[in-house]
Write a protein that holds these residues in place. Structure first.
Motif, PDB file in Angstrom:
ATOM      1  N   GLU A  80       0.828  -1.204   0.000  1.00  0.00           N
ATOM      2  CA  GLU A  80       0.000   0.000   0.000  1.00  0.00           C
ATOM      3  C   GLU A  80       0.864   1.257   0.000  1.00  0.00           C
ATOM      4  O   GLU A  80       0.572   2.231  -0.707  1.00  0.00           O
ATOM      5  CB  GLU A  80      -0.949  -0.009   1.205  1.00  0.00           C
ATOM      6  N   SER A  83       2.437   1.674  -3.456  1.00  0.00           N
ATOM      7  CA  SER A  83       1.407   2.112  -4.393  1.00  0.00           C
ATOM      8  C   SER A  83       1.132   3.605  -4.235  1.00  0.00           C
ATOM      9  O   SER A  83       0.995   4.340  -5.218  1.00  0.00           O
ATOM     10  CB  SER A  83       0.125   1.306  -4.172  1.00  0.00           C
ATOM     11  N   SER A  87       1.809   6.499  -7.050  1.00  0.00           N
ATOM     12  CA  SER A  87       0.757   7.427  -7.482  1.00  0.00           C
ATOM     13  C   SER A  87       1.200   8.873  -7.349  1.00  0.00           C
ATOM     14  O   SER A  87       0.960   9.694  -8.235  1.00  0.00           O
ATOM     15  CB  SER A  87      -0.516   7.211  -6.670  1.00  0.00           C
TER      16      SER A  87
END
Length: 102
Positions: A80, A83, A87
């Protein structure tokens, strides 16, 4: 409450925290702050070394608790985090592209 009941409650509490994105982010930040993947030794500074060892001790305690409560939690939190970083980097790249084409 006996020791076995307390341990069960503590594991249940940690599992509940791990069920939320916010809880996983918080625990990830704490693990990162405790420098569990860094050397504690600071050349020439025994006090700083001792301080970092203390931080790591807490981090290793938390990591062990995570492994017992939810063995997949560390991998999930790391994924997480990566990620989110990806982003954010993609957004920076997009904005940079926009600015260079203006």
């Amino acid at each position: 409450m006996n020791e076995k009941q307390l341990k069960k409650r503590n594991m249940s509490d940690l599992q509940a925290v791990l069920k939320t994105v916010q809880g996983r982010r918080l625990l990830w930040r704490i693990l990162q702050a405790t420098r569990v993947h860094q050397h504690a030794f600071v050349p020439g500074d025994a006090t700083a070394t001792a301080f970092h060892c203390g931080q790591q001790s807490i981090g290793l305690f938390l990591w062990a608790e995570l492994e017992e409560a939810a063995p997949q939690a560390y991998t999930q939190m790391r994924g997480e985090y990566l990620s989110e970083i990806t982003s954010e980097q993609n957004e920076i790249n997009r904005l940079t592209e926009e600015l260079t084409h203006v």
